[in-house]
Design an enzyme around this catalytic site. Structure first.
Site, mmCIF file in Angstrom:
data_model
loop_
_atom_site.group_PDB
_atom_site.id
_atom_site.type_symbol
_atom_site.label_atom_id
_atom_site.label_comp_id
_atom_site.label_asym_id
_atom_site.label_seq_id
_atom_site.Cartn_x
_atom_site.Cartn_y
_atom_site.Cartn_z
ATOM 1 N N HIS A 140 0.793 -1.280 -0.012
ATOM 2 C CA HIS A 140 0.158 0.025 0.051
ATOM 3 C C HIS A 140 0.922 1.110 0.085
ATOM 4 O O HIS A 140 1.886 1.339 0.783
ATOM 5 C CB HIS A 140 -0.863 -0.141 1.321
ATOM 6 C CG HIS A 140 -1.892 1.268 1.599
ATOM 7 N ND1 HIS A 140 -2.352 1.974 0.302
ATOM 8 C CD2 HIS A 140 -2.318 1.447 2.517
ATOM 9 C CE1 HIS A 140 -3.128 2.782 0.889
ATOM 10 N NE2 HIS A 140 -3.299 2.762 2.244
ATOM 11 N N GLU A 197 0.204 4.355 0.724
ATOM 12 C CA GLU A 197 -0.067 5.766 1.666
ATOM 13 C C GLU A 197 1.099 5.949 2.468
ATOM 14 O O GLU A 197 1.873 4.749 2.849
ATOM 15 C CB GLU A 197 -1.009 5.299 2.550
ATOM 16 C CG GLU A 197 -1.758 6.471 3.314
ATOM 17 C CD GLU A 197 -3.191 6.070 4.092
ATOM 18 O OE1 GLU A 197 -3.908 7.327 4.640
ATOM 19 O OE2 GLU A 197 -3.578 5.135 3.999
ATOM 20 N N ASP A 227 2.056 6.427 5.503
ATOM 21 C CA ASP A 227 2.465 5.695 6.986
ATOM 22 C C ASP A 227 3.032 4.333 6.537
ATOM 23 O O ASP A 227 3.524 3.854 7.485
ATOM 24 C CB ASP A 227 1.099 5.554 7.619
ATOM 25 C CG ASP A 227 -0.048 4.952 7.010
ATOM 26 O OD1 ASP A 227 -0.361 5.334 5.867
ATOM 27 O OD2 ASP A 227 -0.786 4.405 7.761
ATOM 28 N N ASP A 252 -3.646 -2.984 6.079
ATOM 29 C CA ASP A 252 -4.405 -2.180 6.578
ATOM 30 C C ASP A 252 -5.573 -3.026 7.128
ATOM 31 O O ASP A 252 -6.291 -2.748 8.239
ATOM 32 C CB ASP A 252 -5.195 -0.830 5.699
ATOM 33 C CG ASP A 252 -4.195 0.322 5.890
ATOM 34 O OD1 ASP A 252 -3.611 0.581 6.853
ATOM 35 O OD2 ASP A 252 -4.002 1.257 5.086
ATOM 36 N N TYR A 307 -11.010 1.280 13.937
ATOM 37 C CA TYR A 307 -10.321 1.632 12.639
ATOM 38 C C TYR A 307 -11.036 1.473 11.496
ATOM 39 O O TYR A 307 -10.982 1.951 10.363
ATOM 40 C CB TYR A 307 -9.081 0.574 12.791
ATOM 41 C CG TYR A 307 -7.987 0.808 11.698
ATOM 42 C CD1 TYR A 307 -7.039 1.489 11.823
ATOM 43 C CD2 TYR A 307 -8.338 0.371 10.602
ATOM 44 C CE1 TYR A 307 -6.096 1.668 10.703
ATOM 45 C CE2 TYR A 307 -7.414 0.317 9.624
ATOM 46 C CZ TYR A 307 -6.526 1.021 9.531
ATOM 47 O OH TYR A 307 -5.524 1.224 8.513
#
Length: 385
Positions: A78, A80, A82, A163, A191
């Site tokens: 992923h 993203e 973070d 995630d 979450y």
């Protein structure tokens, strides 16, 4: 910083973000972790990285096991930041490493970091041999970006889920049986409600694909690694992704002179008389991300605000904007509040509501409602819930 071996030759080498308290609008009271996993095999493999400011912590953990320059593959599940923020630092140390990612992942990494790394593009069902072990890849687009995928190691029955199944918890403990399970499940729900909820249909497909795998461990990119309570988290994800609801009402409001607050408490009593589970949230005191966690599986939401300058209270507008982005579905709605000379509040609130919401009652009082007004309103509400 030391790596932690979670299986023979497989290490957790990510970073612990003890100080994190806000994740783009989501209140993270317990901090978080950015989990990265190092696999020692014929091909040294790193799965995911960390936020940029924890890159040195990750490199320190990797270095406690092996020289980072020996990394052969970096899997990016992923893009993203973070998860990918530590990639430039790793790729400087291991410039010959191949980056394994989806086609959308390659595009996103190039757009983020402007680097011509050596990319290896994979699709659902593709397998890459690491030596004695291998990684299989499953595309999970829009859980929660277009590039998302998960990596599965059949020899060890480990799902590196990125995630999915994560929680924002900073802890030295790494496994779900080393930390209070109720807290882990609560944070997993939060979450889901604040990150995954808009993509519930895609999450349902990901859960379906997960059920096809023989899993003994789920290693997410945030929070605790699942090894004991896997059935519990899979069962909850299935429930959440199917939009299952409880007989529960969430009452959300802000008040100027106390009228809307008093109305909220009266509405609370009416729902209570019909056996509903209840949550009452004053927006001056409660964070919108905590409210969304309770709202996700509620059958009803009651939203209250007085008119303020031909608008609504800023806290209510903020909550509605946040909720609109997360797109919960199929709620029954009660709108309430008070007004002076401009009866705008309920019209404005209603304009924010998702299309699948059904307004079942509107209760709007001019200044301070009489006892007769509220009694009549509650009789109407009682008959509709």
């Amino acid at each position: 910083m030391k790596a932690l071996e979670i299986k023979k030759g497989i290490y957790c080498v990510g970073g612990i973000d003890w100080a994190l308290r806000n994740f783009h609008g989501y209140l993270t009271q317990r901090g978080s972790t950015y989990n990265a996993y190092l696999i020692i095999d014929e091909k040294i493999t790193l799965i995911d990285t960390v936020k940029y400011y924890l890159a040195e912590e990750m490199i320190s953990r990797i270095s406690s096991v092996i020289d980072p320059s020996k990394i052969d593959y970096v899997v990016c599940n992923h893009v993203e930041m973070d998860h990918s923020g530590g990639m430039p630092a790793i790729m400087r140390l291991a410039p010959n490493a191949e980056v394994i990612t989806s086609a959308a992942g390659e595009k996103g990494l190039r757009q983020h970091y402007k680097q011509d790394w050596k990319f290896k593009i994979v699709n659902s069902g593709d397998t890459v041999s690491l030596g004695k072990r291998s990684l299989q890849f499953v595309m999970t687009p829009m859980v929660h970006w277009p590039d998302n995928m998960v990596s599965y190691m059949p020899e060890e029955k480990i799902l590196f889920s990125n995630d999915a199944f994560g929680q924002h918890i900073a802890s030295h403990e790494r496994f779900d049986d080393e930390y209070p399970i109720d807290t882990i499940l609560d944070e997993a729900k939060k979450y889901y409600a604040n990150i995954v909820l808009p993509y519930a249909s895609q999450a349902a497909k990901a859960v379906e694909d997960t059920h096809k795998l023989d899993i003994k461990m789920i290693a997410p990119s945030h929070g605790l690694v699942w090894r004991k309570h896997i059935p519990a988290i899979l069962e909850r994800y299935e429930k959440w992704s199917q939009n299952e609801k409880e007989k529960k009402a969430v009452i959300v409001y802000d008040s100027m002179w106390g009228t809307t607050e008093n109305m909220a408490k009266t509405i609370y009593s009416t729902f209570e008389s019909k056996g509903y589970k209840l949550r009452l949230f004053d927006l001056k005191l409660n964070h919108i991300s905590d409210i969304m966690t309770d709202l996700m599986d509620a059958s009803h939401i009651c939203i209250g605000s007085p008119t303020l300058n031909k608008g609504i209270m800023p806290t209510v507008a903020s909550f509605l904007t946040y909720m609109q982005g997360l797109a919960p579905k199929n709620k029954q709605v009660v709108l309430f509040g008070s007004y002076g000379w401009a009866q705008q509040n309920l019209k404005i609130i209603e304009s924010y509501l998702p299309p699948s919401f059904e307004v079942i009652e509107r209760i709007n009082a001019n200044y301070i409602p009489s006892e007769e007004f509220m009694n009549d309103a509650m009789k109407q509400l009682h008959s509709k819930i």
